[in-house]
Design an enzyme around this catalytic site. Structure first.
Site, PDB file in Angstrom:
ATOM      1  N   GLU A 138       2.237  -2.792  -7.012  1.00 18.55           N
ATOM      2  CA  GLU A 138       2.104  -1.988  -5.786  1.00 18.55           C
ATOM      3  C   GLU A 138       3.281  -1.032  -5.622  1.00 18.55           C
ATOM      4  OE1 GLU A 138       0.557  -0.678  -3.601  1.00 18.55           O
ATOM      5  OE2 GLU A 138      -0.669  -1.964  -2.332  1.00 18.55           O
ATOM      6  N   ASP A 139       3.044   0.003  -4.847  1.00 21.55           N
ATOM      7  CA  ASP A 139       4.119   0.933  -4.508  1.00 21.55           C
ATOM      8  C   ASP A 139       4.964   0.382  -3.361  1.00 21.55           C
ATOM      9  OD1 ASP A 139       1.998   1.133  -2.713  1.00 21.55           O
ATOM     10  OD2 ASP A 139       1.897   3.315  -2.746  1.00 21.55           O
ATOM     11  N   ARG A 189       3.338  12.937  -3.460  1.00 20.31           N
ATOM     12  CA  ARG A 189       3.234  11.839  -4.431  1.00 20.31           C
ATOM     13  C   ARG A 189       4.009  12.180  -5.702  1.00 20.31           C
ATOM     14  NH1 ARG A 189      -0.729   8.178  -2.796  1.00 20.31           N
ATOM     15  NH2 ARG A 189      -2.573   9.026  -1.784  1.00 20.31           N
ATOM     16  N   PHE A 205       9.080   5.724   7.408  1.00 18.67           N
ATOM     17  CA  PHE A 205       8.044   6.236   6.510  1.00 18.67           C
ATOM     18  C   PHE A 205       8.686   6.992   5.347  1.00 18.67           C
ATOM     19  CE2 PHE A 205       4.442   8.778   5.107  1.00 18.67           C
ATOM     20  CZ  PHE A 205       3.443   7.822   5.125  1.00 18.67           C
ATOM     21  N   ASP A 225       4.267  -2.800   3.350  1.00 23.22           N
ATOM     22  CA  ASP A 225       4.699  -2.360   4.682  1.00 23.22           C
ATOM     23  C   ASP A 225       4.359  -3.494   5.653  1.00 23.22           C
ATOM     24  OD1 ASP A 225       5.209  -1.024   7.022  1.00 23.22           O
ATOM     25  OD2 ASP A 225       3.946   0.694   6.604  1.00 23.22           O
TER      26      ASP A 225
HETATM   27  P1  IMP Z   1       0.430  -2.159   4.545  1.00 25.11           P
HETATM   28  O1  IMP Z   1      -0.964  -2.651   4.646  1.00 25.11           O
HETATM   29  O2  IMP Z   1       0.972  -1.816   5.908  1.00 25.11           O
HETATM   30  O3  IMP Z   1       1.368  -3.096   3.820  1.00 25.11           O
HETATM   31  O4  IMP Z   1       0.444  -0.775   3.742  1.00 25.11           O
HETATM   32  C1  IMP Z   1      -0.656  -0.362   3.002  1.00 25.11           C
HETATM   33  C2  IMP Z   1      -0.486   0.949   2.328  1.00 25.11           C
HETATM   34  O5  IMP Z   1       0.002   1.915   3.233  1.00 25.11           O
HETATM   35  C3  IMP Z   1       0.503   1.002   1.172  1.00 25.11           C
HETATM   36  O6  IMP Z   1      -0.023   0.521  -0.029  1.00 25.11           O
HETATM   37  C4  IMP Z   1       0.776   2.482   1.107  1.00 25.11           C
HETATM   38  O7  IMP Z   1      -0.223   3.142   0.384  1.00 25.11           O
HETATM   39  C5  IMP Z   1       0.726   2.887   2.561  1.00 25.11           C
HETATM   40  N1  IMP Z   1       2.086   2.971   3.115  1.00 25.11           N
HETATM   41  C6  IMP Z   1       2.766   2.021   3.793  1.00 25.11           C
HETATM   42  N2  IMP Z   1       4.002   2.448   4.127  1.00 25.11           N
HETATM   43  C7  IMP Z   1       4.104   3.700   3.641  1.00 25.11           C
HETATM   44  C8  IMP Z   1       5.163   4.682   3.618  1.00 25.11           C
HETATM   45  O8  IMP Z   1       6.283   4.504   4.124  1.00 25.11           O
HETATM   46  N3  IMP Z   1       4.862   5.863   3.004  1.00 25.11           N
HETATM   47  C9  IMP Z   1       3.667   6.127   2.408  1.00 25.11           C
HETATM   48  N4  IMP Z   1       2.664   5.248   2.397  1.00 25.11           N
HETATM   49  C10 IMP Z   1       2.883   4.037   2.993  1.00 25.11           C
END
Ligand code: IMP
Length: 183
Positions: free
Chosen positions: A103-104, A169, A156, A107
């Protein structure tokens, strides 16, 4: 593009390209120690994990197949919805395989915990997670992430696969955006 091409859109660089590559090399060594000789499948989550997968997989000292999933999460905003829908499923039957989700960013953790549970329901030998970035303060669910590149503050970020409204990206570094970009 790199930070110099961002002009006024960039607030600051958080992690340089060199730091990312050095950390991914370390993670690749640890990951290989865990999976060498096992039936490993790397699973990337589109689109954000493309850069991490490209560099992490090439840093491994042996071969490992790669597959991809796409799920809907953020849309073009900056807040997690928690609503997950599979847009593209794996091509691979993961029964009996050791799955490593690449994963990238973690969050809230909502998306990943959903994906992990979904993959675990398919009778793999194991499912673990490797993420380049994690925001510990943003966690809404407890999720066991075995390999983390960098823990970062709850802000963010863009670059190295991460987007804001599909842009940035292709930035080499990870950084934050100037407030005017969101206006
Ligand atoms: P989560 O479900 O909140 O853990 O995040 C899901 C998705 O949101 C990640 O896989 C990212 O693609 C996107 N995301 C979360 N935080 C960021 C950020 O700071 N920048 C860009 N994309 C984010």
């Amino acid at each position: 593009m790199d930070a110099a091409h961002m002009g006024a859109d960039l607030e600051k660089v958080l992690i340089t390209e060199e730091e990312i590559h050095a950390r991914l090399d370390e993670l690749a060594t640890e990951i290989w120690a865990e999976y060498e000789g096992k039936d490993l499948l790397l699973v990337g989550v589109l689109k954000g994990a493309v850069m991490v997968m490209a560099d992490l997989s090439r840093a491994l000292p042996g071969t490992a197949p790669v597959d991809w999933m796409a799920v809907s999460s953020y849309g073009s905003g900056t807040k997690s919805s928690g609503v997950v829908r599979i847009l593209k499923d794996l091509d691979t039957d993961i029964t009996g395989k050791h799955v490593l989700i690449v994963e990238d960013i973690v969050d809230s953790g909502l998306t990943l915990s959903w994906i992990k549970a979904n993959l675990e329901s398919r009778s793999p030998a194991s499912v673990e997670i490797c993420t380049l970035l994690r925001k510990p303060e943003a966690a809404k669910v407890e999720i066991d992430v075995k390999w983390v590149g960098f823990d970062i503050a709850n802000e963010f970020v863009v670059g190295y696969g991460l987007d804001y409204a599909e842009n940035y990206r292709n930035l080499r570094e990870v950084g934050t955006l100037a407030p005017h970009v969101y206006a």
